[in-house]
Scaffold this active site. Structure first.
Site, mmCIF file in Angstrom:
data_model
loop_
_atom_site.group_PDB
_atom_site.id
_atom_site.type_symbol
_atom_site.label_atom_id
_atom_site.label_comp_id
_atom_site.label_asym_id
_atom_site.label_seq_id
_atom_site.Cartn_x
_atom_site.Cartn_y
_atom_site.Cartn_z
ATOM 1 N N CYS A 1 57.212 -27.940 7.025
ATOM 2 C CA CYS A 1 56.889 -29.065 6.151
ATOM 3 C C CYS A 1 55.420 -29.398 6.363
ATOM 4 O O CYS A 1 55.029 -29.859 7.437
ATOM 5 C CB CYS A 1 57.749 -30.288 6.455
ATOM 6 N N MET B 1 54.778 -30.857 -2.113
ATOM 7 C CA MET B 1 55.029 -30.465 -0.735
ATOM 8 C C MET B 1 53.722 -29.962 -0.123
ATOM 9 O O MET B 1 52.950 -29.264 -0.787
ATOM 10 C CB MET B 1 56.089 -29.359 -0.678
#
Length: 392
Positions: free
Chosen positions: A103, A313
């Site tokens: 992430c 993201m």
């Protein structure tokens, strides 16, 4: 009488446009300090999954891919690194934790958390200045350098840096993703900057398949009958569109060599990502802010865990940056082509500037580094509680 619940030390943090529950590896229950089903079971229960209602009411998750996340940090076993960072994307409605990728947004929070958790040598922390926290990203075996601002010997969390997709300003944290291309094999798994992706019963699409930051499939918006200005509701309220994206993603994953059959894609929701790109256009972001054509080099919309993301993201932003800097990719083409070292793209919440340096040494393209500015903040610290029968 045994306690009905156990307490697990945890810190709830925002990093970039994501939120997650952070753990110091040594503070996890002994049974969960090793990877496996026991650890996954614990994290699922903490986040509140699987939840057939899709709300994660009985856990720390926020019922979106951006808020159904866990992070485990420990002293690094890798030379020249401070901490090891392991990321778990927790499925909302299914009983699994996806460990297949990183992430990028929460990467920004790993540096501040490491300092907060006492995992950084105090002698390396100035009274005022910047600490470069050297992070080994375990999921993808890559280095990340998080530049953490320090004021009066403490992490600076508040500030004036504004990040589209985050309501309040905070301190700016630069994040450098070192050598973000594929650890094994080519950054372009097929060897091509553009491929023909055939998807049975849906169509054949020109696509850029890249593994930089995170494996990502880029498709032209017009080929999907989109403008590239769409916000979440336009996509996420259309189940047929979501199903089509998932099918395309599955066949893209197969062509990238990430899975051996399209059926395996359902158990690999976190990677690859799928995104669609278009040339600059004016639009109004989800917060009501007008984005003008001249503010951006291109528009990008990306899906995460089966839904259109509310912003972008962090790892997909790395993929965008690298792909934009490689002549001939779909991303580079919609930017106008040619060589570049940075790009500003429009996403549903606003804009983001990212930089990358890509090189072609004759044996294929590689990326030296991708950089972006994020922010991070501790939201809550203490303990999360889970039923004591979790390990039975």
């Amino acid at each position: 009488m045994a306690s009905s619940q156990i307490k697990v030390p945890a810190t709830y943090m925002r990093g970039g446009t994501s939120k997650g529950v952070f753990f110091n590896l040594e503070e996890l229950p002994a049974q969960a300090q090793e990877p496996g089903q026991v650890r996954d079971k614990l994290l699922l229960r903490i986040i509140g999954s699987p939840d057939p209602y899709g709300k994660q009411i009985d856990g720390m998750g926020g019922a979106t891919s951006s808020t159904s996340k866990t992070v485990i940090v420990s002293k690094s076993t890798c030379p020249d690194h401070d901490v090891d960072y392991l990321f778990g994307q927790v499925s909302i409605d299914k009983p699994f934790v996806d460990w297949s990728g990183n992430c990028g947004n929460l990467s920004a929070a790993v540096g501040p958390f490491a300092i907060h958790a006492g995992l950084i040598d105090p002698q390396r922390i100035p009274h005022n200045g910047i600490v470069e926290v050297r992070v080994w990203q375990v999921n993808i075996a890559k280095s990340i350098v998080v530049h953490v601002p320090i004021v009066d010997g403490c992490v600076q969390e508040t500030g004036l840096f504004e990040l589209d997709g985050v309501t309040f300003p905070a301190a700016e944290i630069q994040v450098d993703f070192m050598s973000p291309g594929a650890s094994e094999g080519s950054m372009f798994p097929t060897g091509n900057q553009v491929d023909s992706l055939e998807v049975p019963n849906i169509g054949t699409f020109s696509a850029t398949l890249i593994n930089a930051g995170i494996p990502t499939i880029f498709i032209d918006a017009e080929a999907l009958s989109y403008q590239g200005t769409e916000l979440q509701e336009a996509i996420n309220s259309d189940q047929a569109a979501l199903d089509r994206f998932e099918t395309i993603r599955a066949y893209g994953a197969l062509k990238m060599g990430l899975i051996e059959s399209v059926e395996q894609a359902s158990s690999r929701q976190h990677t690859p990502k799928i995104a669609f790109v278009s040339q600059p256009k004016s639009y109004v972001s989800s917060s009501g802010k007008k984005i003008d054509t001249q503010q951006v080099d291109l528009l990008v919309r990306a899906l995460s865990m089966g839904k259109l993301h509310h912003a972008m993201m962090g790892t997909a932003a790395v993929a965008i940056a690298v792909a934009a800097c490689v002549p001939g990719t779909l991303v580079n083409n919609v930017c106008g082509g040619g060589e570049r070292e940075s790009v500003t793209f429009g996403h549903p919440s606003g804009t983001l500037k990212v930089g990358a340096k890509a090189l072609n040494a004759g044996d294929g393209w590689t990326a030296e580094k991708a950089s972006m500015s994020r922010s991070a903040r501790i939201l809550m610290e203490g303990f999360v509680r889970v039923p004591s029968d979790i390990f039975e």
